[in-house]
Design a protein around this motif. Structure first.
Motif, PDB file in Angstrom:
ATOM      1  N   PHE A 106       0.722  -1.125  -0.592  1.00 40.57           N
ATOM      2  CA  PHE A 106       0.167   0.275   0.152  1.00 40.57           C
ATOM      3  C   PHE A 106       0.802   1.194  -0.266  1.00 40.57           C
ATOM      4  O   PHE A 106       1.447   0.854   0.488  1.00 40.57           O
ATOM      5  N   PRO A 107       0.427   2.102  -0.746  1.00 39.87           N
ATOM      6  CA  PRO A 107      -0.279   2.273  -1.794  1.00 39.87           C
ATOM      7  C   PRO A 107       0.214   1.911  -3.349  1.00 39.87           C
ATOM      8  O   PRO A 107       0.505   2.545  -3.944  1.00 39.87           O
ATOM      9  N   GLY A 108       1.032   0.728  -3.551  1.00 39.93           N
ATOM     10  CA  GLY A 108       1.941   0.559  -4.851  1.00 39.93           C
ATOM     11  C   GLY A 108       0.917  -0.325  -5.391  1.00 39.93           C
ATOM     12  O   GLY A 108      -0.060  -0.209  -5.085  1.00 39.93           O
ATOM     13  N   THR A 109       2.219  -0.870  -6.266  1.00 36.96           N
ATOM     14  CA  THR A 109       1.745  -1.645  -7.623  1.00 36.96           C
ATOM     15  C   THR A 109       2.505  -3.029  -7.845  1.00 36.96           C
ATOM     16  O   THR A 109       3.255  -3.160  -7.048  1.00 36.96           O
ATOM     17  N   PRO A 110       1.896  -3.767  -8.941  1.00 40.17           N
ATOM     18  CA  PRO A 110       3.109  -4.758  -8.951  1.00 40.17           C
ATOM     19  C   PRO A 110       4.466  -4.741  -9.448  1.00 40.17           C
ATOM     20  O   PRO A 110       5.095  -5.313  -9.393  1.00 40.17           O
ATOM     21  N   ALA A 111       4.611  -3.396  -9.646  1.00 35.67           N
ATOM     22  CA  ALA A 111       6.454  -3.267  -9.740  1.00 35.67           C
ATOM     23  C   ALA A 111       6.927  -3.470  -8.878  1.00 35.67           C
ATOM     24  O   ALA A 111       8.349  -3.612  -8.827  1.00 35.67           O
ATOM     25  N   GLU A 112       6.461  -3.201  -7.592  1.00 31.92           N
ATOM     26  CA  GLU A 112       7.566  -3.643  -5.821  1.00 31.92           C
ATOM     27  C   GLU A 112       7.811  -4.979  -6.605  1.00 31.92           C
ATOM     28  O   GLU A 112       8.836  -4.748  -5.772  1.00 31.92           O
ATOM     29  N   LEU A 117      -4.015  -4.975  -6.515  1.00 33.06           N
ATOM     30  CA  LEU A 117      -5.105  -4.987  -5.985  1.00 33.06           C
ATOM     31  C   LEU A 117      -6.263  -4.129  -6.899  1.00 33.06           C
ATOM     32  O   LEU A 117      -5.775  -2.901  -7.381  1.00 33.06           O
ATOM     33  N   PRO A 118      -7.478  -4.368  -7.107  1.00 26.96           N
ATOM     34  CA  PRO A 118      -8.573  -2.445  -7.241  1.00 26.96           C
ATOM     35  C   PRO A 118      -8.310  -1.727  -6.189  1.00 26.96           C
ATOM     36  O   PRO A 118      -8.517  -0.945  -5.320  1.00 26.96           O
ATOM     37  N   GLY A 119      -8.657  -0.504  -7.177  1.00 25.38           N
ATOM     38  CA  GLY A 119      -8.063   0.641  -6.427  1.00 25.38           C
ATOM     39  C   GLY A 119      -6.689   1.214  -6.429  1.00 25.38           C
ATOM     40  O   GLY A 119      -6.220   2.193  -5.991  1.00 25.38           O
ATOM     41  N   PHE A 120      -5.653   0.502  -7.350  1.00 25.47           N
ATOM     42  CA  PHE A 120      -4.322   0.830  -6.774  1.00 25.47           C
ATOM     43  C   PHE A 120      -4.073   1.090  -8.545  1.00 25.47           C
ATOM     44  O   PHE A 120      -4.720   0.541  -9.450  1.00 25.47           O
ATOM     45  N   ILE A 133       3.500 -14.704  -1.861  1.00 30.74           N
ATOM     46  CA  ILE A 133       4.566 -14.561  -1.208  1.00 30.74           C
ATOM     47  C   ILE A 133       2.913 -12.702  -0.680  1.00 30.74           C
ATOM     48  O   ILE A 133       2.557 -11.973  -1.663  1.00 30.74           O
ATOM     49  N   GLY A 134       3.466 -11.791  -0.313  1.00 28.87           N
ATOM     50  CA  GLY A 134       3.016 -11.390  -0.052  1.00 28.87           C
ATOM     51  C   GLY A 134       4.310  -9.826   0.960  1.00 28.87           C
ATOM     52  O   GLY A 134       4.404 -10.224   1.172  1.00 28.87           O
ATOM     53  N   TYR A 135       3.501  -8.984   0.016  1.00 28.22           N
ATOM     54  CA  TYR A 135       5.223  -7.880   0.415  1.00 28.22           C
ATOM     55  C   TYR A 135       3.929  -6.964   1.217  1.00 28.22           C
ATOM     56  O   TYR A 135       3.674  -6.326   0.731  1.00 28.22           O
ATOM     57  N   SER A 136       4.474  -5.814   2.779  1.00 26.31           N
ATOM     58  CA  SER A 136       3.640  -5.138   2.954  1.00 26.31           C
ATOM     59  C   SER A 136       2.008  -4.982   3.381  1.00 26.31           C
ATOM     60  O   SER A 136       1.898  -6.411   3.900  1.00 26.31           O
ATOM     61  N   ALA A 173      -9.459   4.660   2.961  1.00 25.47           N
ATOM     62  CA  ALA A 173      -8.290   3.566   2.791  1.00 25.47           C
ATOM     63  C   ALA A 173      -7.594   3.827   3.353  1.00 25.47           C
ATOM     64  O   ALA A 173      -6.883   2.401   3.695  1.00 25.47           O
ATOM     65  N   ILE A 174      -7.091   4.014   4.814  1.00 24.14           N
ATOM     66  CA  ILE A 174      -5.617   4.161   5.485  1.00 24.14           C
ATOM     67  C   ILE A 174      -6.475   3.112   6.782  1.00 24.14           C
ATOM     68  O   ILE A 174      -6.402   1.873   7.411  1.00 24.14           O
ATOM     69  N   ASP A 175      -7.786   4.147   7.406  1.00 25.30           N
ATOM     70  CA  ASP A 175      -8.759   2.753   8.091  1.00 25.30           C
ATOM     71  C   ASP A 175      -8.921   1.206   7.683  1.00 25.30           C
ATOM     72  O   ASP A 175      -8.945   0.872   8.353  1.00 25.30           O
ATOM     73  N   ASP A 176      -9.202   1.135   5.915  1.00 21.37           N
ATOM     74  CA  ASP A 176      -8.674   0.241   5.653  1.00 21.37           C
ATOM     75  C   ASP A 176      -7.433  -0.696   5.972  1.00 21.37           C
ATOM     76  O   ASP A 176      -7.813  -2.016   6.202  1.00 21.37           O
ATOM     77  N   LEU A 177      -6.887   0.026   6.053  1.00 19.40           N
ATOM     78  CA  LEU A 177      -5.158  -0.457   6.227  1.00 19.40           C
ATOM     79  C   LEU A 177      -5.369  -1.395   7.074  1.00 19.40           C
ATOM     80  O   LEU A 177      -4.606  -2.365   7.500  1.00 19.40           O
ATOM     81  N   ARG A 178      -5.783  -0.497   8.094  1.00 21.08           N
ATOM     82  CA  ARG A 178      -5.210  -0.517   9.559  1.00 21.08           C
ATOM     83  C   ARG A 178      -5.575  -2.212  10.322  1.00 21.08           C
ATOM     84  O   ARG A 178      -5.840  -2.895  10.644  1.00 21.08           O
ATOM     85  N   ARG A 179      -7.557  -1.738   9.683  1.00 24.53           N
ATOM     86  CA  ARG A 179      -8.438  -2.937   9.876  1.00 24.53           C
ATOM     87  C   ARG A 179      -7.484  -4.694   9.285  1.00 24.53           C
ATOM     88  O   ARG A 179      -7.859  -5.853  10.516  1.00 24.53           O
ATOM     89  N   LEU A 180      -7.241  -4.310   8.372  1.00 23.44           N
ATOM     90  CA  LEU A 180      -6.831  -5.261   7.841  1.00 23.44           C
ATOM     91  C   LEU A 180      -5.955  -5.866   8.203  1.00 23.44           C
ATOM     92  O   LEU A 180      -5.342  -7.204   8.433  1.00 23.44           O
ATOM     93  N   GLY A 181      -4.668  -5.304   8.428  1.00 21.65           N
ATOM     94  CA  GLY A 181      -3.775  -5.257   9.400  1.00 21.65           C
ATOM     95  C   GLY A 181      -4.043  -6.451  10.657  1.00 21.65           C
ATOM     96  O   GLY A 181      -3.874  -7.161  11.532  1.00 21.65           O
TER      97      GLY A 181
END
Length: 279
Positions: free
Chosen positions: A31-37, A57-60, A96-99, A189-197
């Protein structure tokens, strides 16, 4: 009026499928990356004879203007669909998942276990007072302006923006004005990130298969202490290793630690285990 600029226009930000082989690997960006990472690692995997699939991912990426219109459930649904397709197509399947992608990978692994799980600087919590205030702030302030006070002469800032906007003239005052005044990051979106974590940490004890967790020892975005806590919650067996580098170590930049050898060795071990089991 400031000149409008488009984010993530390069082909490296698109989903990728590299290589062929019986072992399929799904790579999930942050977040808020892309497959380039994830593409540099995907290229190493393909060269080694694996099928590497990089998810957007959708929205990125080019769709980041819609980030406030999607939720963590949309991210999870997209990751689940990609994971289901990859598992159906390959004898051995590795996640494989990053961040933030690490949080998504944990959720997937708990529900539909992979043959092997690799977490790279996995995110699971926000720090500081923002963590406590975010659920309230998102109803008061709709977004934040991440570049409002950006120093466009800073080499670090320019490197980050050039990755996002390869065709933009960062010396153009109109472009700078647009970045300062018009670019917004939705607090929802940041709050969604918090809840996902938080949910990823709750699901971590259900992850029982072989796992490799790599963490940059100088990472200030996902601190090593936080990752050690997360690893302590995971099922066994887990191999945890702190490697030289910051949160950007996954990009395999020149002069950085080449962690791809660790990942390839882990995947080879997982593949051999699956082959022995299927004999």
């Amino acid at each position: 009026m400031a000149a409008k600029v488009a984010f993530f226009t390069g082909p490296e930000h698109q989903p990728f499928q590299l290589g062929q082989g019986p072992t399929g690997v799904l790579l999930i960006h942050g977040f808020p990356g892309t497959p380039a990472e994830m593409r540099p690692l995907g290229e190493r995997l393909a060269t080694a004879g694996h099928a590497a699939h990089g998810l957007l991912l959708p929205g990125f990426g080019p769709d980041i203007v819609r980030l406030g219109e999607v939720s963590s459930e949309d991210w999870l649904a997209a990751a689940r669909a990609a994971w289901r397709d990859l598992r159906a197509a390959h004898q051995t399947a590795v996640l494989i998942g990053y961040s933030m992608g690490g949080a998504l990978a944990l959720r997937l692994a708990a529900d539909d276990p992979p043959d092997g799980l690799v977490l790279l600087a996995p995110f699971w919590r926000l720090g500081g007072c923002l963590l406590r205030l975010l659920p309230l702030l998102k109803h008061v302030f709709r977004n934040v302006a991440p570049f409002r006070r950006a120093d466009f002469n800073s080499p670090g800032v320019r490197r980050q923006l050039e990755a996002l906007l390869p065709d933009a003239d960062l010396d153009d005052p109109q472009v700078q004005q647009y970045l300062r005044e018009q670019v917004r990051l939705p607090l929802s979106a940041i709050d969604d990130l918090r809840r996902l974590g938080q949910s990823a940490r709750a699901f971590a004890p259900r992850v029982a298969g072989p796992a490799l967790v790599l963490q940059g020892d100088a990472d200030t975005t996902v601190p090593p202490a936080a990752t050690r806590q997360l690893v302590g919650q995971m099922g066994q067996p887990v191999t945890y290793r702190e490697v030289p580098g910051t949160h950007r170590f996954v990009r395999l930049e020149p002069g950085g630690y080449d962690y791809s050898s660790d990942v390839l060795a882990f995947i080879e071990q997982v593949t051999h285990t699956v082959e022995r089991t299927n004999r």
